[in-house]
Design a protein around this motif. Structure first.
Motif, PDB file in Angstrom:
ATOM      1  N   PRO A 206       9.366   4.871 -10.218  1.00  0.00           N
ATOM      2  CA  PRO A 206      10.935   5.271 -10.477  1.00  0.00           C
ATOM      3  C   PRO A 206      11.882   4.730  -9.719  1.00  0.00           C
ATOM      4  N   VAL A 207      13.025   4.414 -10.444  1.00  0.00           N
ATOM      5  CA  VAL A 207      14.165   3.475  -9.857  1.00  0.00           C
ATOM      6  C   VAL A 207      15.459   4.361 -10.180  1.00  0.00           C
ATOM      7  N   THR A 208      16.198   4.817  -9.188  1.00  0.00           N
ATOM      8  CA  THR A 208      17.326   5.589  -9.417  1.00  0.00           C
ATOM      9  C   THR A 208      18.382   4.901  -9.856  1.00  0.00           C
ATOM     10  N   GLY A 209      19.548   5.547 -10.430  1.00  0.00           N
ATOM     11  CA  GLY A 209      20.875   4.652 -10.612  1.00  0.00           C
ATOM     12  C   GLY A 209      21.589   4.259  -9.125  1.00  0.00           C
ATOM     13  N   LEU A 210      21.214   5.112  -8.158  1.00  0.00           N
ATOM     14  CA  LEU A 210      21.919   4.578  -6.695  1.00  0.00           C
ATOM     15  C   LEU A 210      21.213   3.565  -6.329  1.00  0.00           C
ATOM     16  N   GLN A 211      19.922   3.363  -6.532  1.00  0.00           N
ATOM     17  CA  GLN A 211      19.132   2.108  -6.283  1.00  0.00           C
ATOM     18  C   GLN A 211      19.621   0.824  -6.936  1.00  0.00           C
ATOM     19  N   PHE A 212      19.891   0.928  -8.125  1.00  0.00           N
ATOM     20  CA  PHE A 212      20.354  -0.143  -9.019  1.00  0.00           C
ATOM     21  C   PHE A 212      21.821  -0.448  -8.590  1.00  0.00           C
ATOM     22  N   PHE A 213      22.675   0.497  -8.145  1.00  0.00           N
ATOM     23  CA  PHE A 213      24.065   0.260  -7.617  1.00  0.00           C
ATOM     24  C   PHE A 213      23.690  -0.515  -6.382  1.00  0.00           C
ATOM     25  N   GLY A 214      23.097   0.169  -5.544  1.00  0.00           N
ATOM     26  CA  GLY A 214      22.964  -0.821  -3.897  1.00  0.00           C
ATOM     27  C   GLY A 214      22.436  -2.096  -4.150  1.00  0.00           C
ATOM     28  N   TYR A 215      21.408  -2.145  -5.214  1.00  0.00           N
ATOM     29  CA  TYR A 215      20.529  -3.306  -5.158  1.00  0.00           C
ATOM     30  C   TYR A 215      21.735  -4.507  -5.792  1.00  0.00           C
ATOM     31  N   SER A 216      22.498  -4.106  -6.659  1.00  0.00           N
ATOM     32  CA  SER A 216      23.362  -4.934  -7.363  1.00  0.00           C
ATOM     33  C   SER A 216      24.522  -5.597  -6.484  1.00  0.00           C
ATOM     34  N   ILE A 217      24.777  -4.568  -5.401  1.00  0.00           N
ATOM     35  CA  ILE A 217      25.713  -4.922  -4.290  1.00  0.00           C
ATOM     36  C   ILE A 217      24.987  -6.090  -3.273  1.00  0.00           C
ATOM     37  N   ALA A 218      23.850  -5.962  -3.233  1.00  0.00           N
ATOM     38  CA  ALA A 218      22.918  -6.688  -2.259  1.00  0.00           C
ATOM     39  C   ALA A 218      22.805  -8.304  -2.953  1.00  0.00           C
ATOM     40  N   LEU A 219      22.542  -8.223  -4.385  1.00  0.00           N
ATOM     41  CA  LEU A 219      22.633  -9.402  -4.808  1.00  0.00           C
ATOM     42  C   LEU A 219      23.729 -10.093  -4.965  1.00  0.00           C
ATOM     43  N   GLY A 220      24.561  -9.416  -5.063  1.00  0.00           N
ATOM     44  CA  GLY A 220      26.183 -10.218  -5.420  1.00  0.00           C
ATOM     45  C   GLY A 220      26.488 -10.476  -3.976  1.00  0.00           C
ATOM     46  N   GLY A 221      26.196  -9.977  -2.912  1.00  0.00           N
ATOM     47  CA  GLY A 221      26.461 -10.474  -1.454  1.00  0.00           C
ATOM     48  C   GLY A 221      25.559 -11.562  -1.074  1.00  0.00           C
TER      49      GLY A 221
ATOM     50  N   LEU B  16       0.673  -1.127   0.081  1.00  0.00           N
ATOM     51  CA  LEU B  16      -0.097   0.061  -0.115  1.00  0.00           C
ATOM     52  C   LEU B  16       0.851   1.204   0.002  1.00  0.00           C
ATOM     53  N   TYR B  17       2.155   1.198   0.450  1.00  0.00           N
ATOM     54  CA  TYR B  17       3.075   2.379   0.481  1.00  0.00           C
ATOM     55  C   TYR B  17       4.330   2.288  -0.181  1.00  0.00           C
ATOM     56  N   LEU B  18       4.502   1.213  -0.850  1.00  0.00           N
ATOM     57  CA  LEU B  18       5.884   1.049  -1.313  1.00  0.00           C
ATOM     58  C   LEU B  18       5.626   0.466  -2.772  1.00  0.00           C
ATOM     59  N   SER B  19       6.701   0.685  -3.555  1.00  0.00           N
ATOM     60  CA  SER B  19       6.771   0.214  -4.992  1.00  0.00           C
ATOM     61  C   SER B  19       7.118  -1.166  -4.983  1.00  0.00           C
ATOM     62  N   VAL B  20       6.691  -1.977  -5.974  1.00  0.00           N
ATOM     63  CA  VAL B  20       7.087  -3.470  -5.919  1.00  0.00           C
ATOM     64  C   VAL B  20       8.797  -3.446  -6.235  1.00  0.00           C
ATOM     65  N   ALA B  21       9.353  -2.596  -6.945  1.00  0.00           N
ATOM     66  CA  ALA B  21      10.762  -2.412  -7.134  1.00  0.00           C
ATOM     67  C   ALA B  21      11.679  -2.446  -5.649  1.00  0.00           C
ATOM     68  N   PHE B  22      11.095  -1.570  -5.112  1.00  0.00           N
ATOM     69  CA  PHE B  22      11.835  -1.088  -3.747  1.00  0.00           C
ATOM     70  C   PHE B  22      11.518  -2.460  -2.642  1.00  0.00           C
TER      71      PHE B  22
ATOM     72  N   ILE C  18      20.994  -0.750   2.270  1.00  0.00           N
ATOM     73  CA  ILE C  18      20.900   0.566   2.792  1.00  0.00           C
ATOM     74  C   ILE C  18      21.219   1.449   1.595  1.00  0.00           C
ATOM     75  N   ILE C  19      22.272   1.391   0.810  1.00  0.00           N
ATOM     76  CA  ILE C  19      22.422   2.438  -0.418  1.00  0.00           C
ATOM     77  C   ILE C  19      21.174   2.361  -1.400  1.00  0.00           C
ATOM     78  N   ALA C  20      20.509   1.251  -1.581  1.00  0.00           N
ATOM     79  CA  ALA C  20      19.217   1.295  -2.264  1.00  0.00           C
ATOM     80  C   ALA C  20      18.064   2.024  -1.730  1.00  0.00           C
ATOM     81  N   SER C  21      18.035   2.067  -0.288  1.00  0.00           N
ATOM     82  CA  SER C  21      17.096   2.558   0.466  1.00  0.00           C
ATOM     83  C   SER C  21      17.223   4.181   0.403  1.00  0.00           C
ATOM     84  N   ILE C  22      18.566   4.641   0.457  1.00  0.00           N
ATOM     85  CA  ILE C  22      18.858   6.167   0.363  1.00  0.00           C
ATOM     86  C   ILE C  22      18.515   6.633  -1.100  1.00  0.00           C
ATOM     87  N   GLY C  23      18.702   5.762  -2.063  1.00  0.00           N
ATOM     88  CA  GLY C  23      18.314   6.126  -3.339  1.00  0.00           C
ATOM     89  C   GLY C  23      16.509   6.222  -3.857  1.00  0.00           C
TER      90      GLY C  23
END
Length: 400
Positions: free
Chosen positions: A309-324, A131-137, A177-182
């Motif tokens: 809307p998904v920012t470049g910072l979110q993709f960067f943070g999400y890539s780190i999270a998926l790799g981890g 109800l409050y957040l996007s599917v992507a986030f 955390i990086i994805a959340s900031i973005g």
């Protein structure tokens, strides 16, 4: 010739051999043709499609159809699953595995009910987050599930704390955390709901792990649903009675449509059925990588379908999270071996099908460009409709 010699001579004569009856049916000895089975890629594709469809369908009902009753929707899913598992148990063999489970009233109250309690809480909190957040986030936040499972297993004594493992999962946390900031449309209430849902889900998974550690309680996902769905449906119904049902009207039901409720419940149930077939056809590596692929596809689908809307910072943070997450689940040596094998298979594929290889590279490049350009798009554009309206106003077009 004496009697002894006659006896000796008669004893030396070979006995007549009676015909030997066959002990094995000659027809059975013939090589049986192998049973036809579907390629594992089909099972994987069906699972990804159903898993993504459930999430997107729920988001569409809750947001696009303004059906702001996620607890009621979850209760309906569980009631639908209860009915379907009872029918399958009665008329099919898909749930015959339950006959090997030594389920008693004592076990049900001490194990199934507590696990069902946390299952209900995870579903309630997880669905309210939509109800409050996007599917992507939300998918980005779900990357922290292995971290929550690890801490809950330490807390409940299922495994022992390990500093090296803790450092590995810390990479996932940093990436999220990086994805959340973005995140552009960050809402604390939705964030809290989703994190709470992840914590409850981690506790449930850890308790299930303890339950399944005993051989007499081994059960596949469909048998688990057979036992958990009824108690979860009752718990969710109690919450819905006090929280949502007083505000629910037939106008809300009609706004969604009974056919959509039926298809949504069927889709959620078929997802559990597909998991049963998927587990028997693939390895843990395939499941891990397919889970990552599904999450990435959901992020892209959310951008396309809901203009999230998904920012470049979110993709960067999400890539780190998926790799981890991949490193945590597989380990360095396994990743190194699989990477070498993948490189060899890719080279052989290029030699056999050079045209298809070029097409795959072009498709990947186009998808990457779409994701990057979507992430770098201006944050002021909240959705595709606003962008189109502004473009039309600048061009003086008002008819369409």
């Amino acid at each position: 010739m004496g009697a002894d010699e006659k006896t000796r001579t008669s004893g030396e004569q070979p006995r007549e051999q009676s015909p030997v009856l066959p002990t094995v049916n000659p027809e059975a000895e013939r090589a049986q043709p192998p049973k036809q089975s579907l390629h594992p890629a089909i099972y994987v594709s069906v699972w990804i499609a159903l898993s993504s469809s459930v999430i997107l369908y729920n988001k569409w009902i809750l947001s696009e159809r303004a059906f702001e009753f996620p607890v009621f929707l979850t209760t309906y899913h569980l009631a639908f699953a209860t009915l379907m598992t009872q029918l399958l148990a009665r008329y099919t063999t898909l749930l015959d595995g339950r006959k090997t489970v030594k389920m008693t009233g004592r076990v049900y109250l001490r194990a199934i009910v507590p696990i069902g309690f946390f299952f209900s809480l995870s579903l309630i909190c997880g669905n309210r987050a939509y109800l409050y957040l996007s599917v992507a986030f939300i998918q980005m936040l779900k990357a922290t599930t292995p971290v929550a499972v690890l801490f809950s297993s330490w807390m409940l004594g299922v495994s022992q704390p390990n500093l090296r493992v803790f450092l590995n999962v810390s990479v996932i946390v940093i990436g999220v955390i990086i994805a959340s900031i973005g995140e552009i449309k960050f809402m604390w209430i939705g964030f809290i709901y989703q994190i709470a849902g992840i914590i409850f889900e981690a506790l449930r998974l850890t308790m299930v792990q303890r339950l399944l550690s005993s051989a007499e309680f081994k059960m596949d996902p469909l048998v688990s649903l057979y036992y958990f769905a009824p108690v979860c449906a009752v718990m969710n119904l109690v919450v819905a009675v006090f929280w949502e049902l007083p505000k629910l009207t037939m106008d809300d039901i009609d706004r969604v449509g009974l056919i959509h409720f039926f298809l949504n419940g069927l889709c959620a149930f078929m997802l559990n059925v597909s998991v049963v077939f998927l587990i028997g056809k693939t390895s843990s590596l395939v499941l891990t990588l397919c889970g990552v692929l599904k999450d990435v596809l959901l992020v892209i689908a959310s951008m396309i379908l809901f203009a999230s809307p998904v920012t470049g910072l979110q993709f960067f943070g999400y890539s780190i999270a998926l790799g981890g997450m991949i490193y945590y689940k597989l380990g360095y040596e396994a990743i190194k071996g699989y990477a070498a094998e993948a490189g060899r298979q890719w080279a052989e594929f290029g030699n056999r099908q050079p045209v298809l290889r070029r097409i795959a590279i072009i498709a990947l490049a186009l998808m990457t460009a779409f994701v990057v350009l979507g992430g770098l798009a201006p944050a002021s554009y909240d959705n595709a409709t606003q962008v189109l309206n502004e473009a039309k106003s600048k061009m003086g077009i008002t008819k369409f």
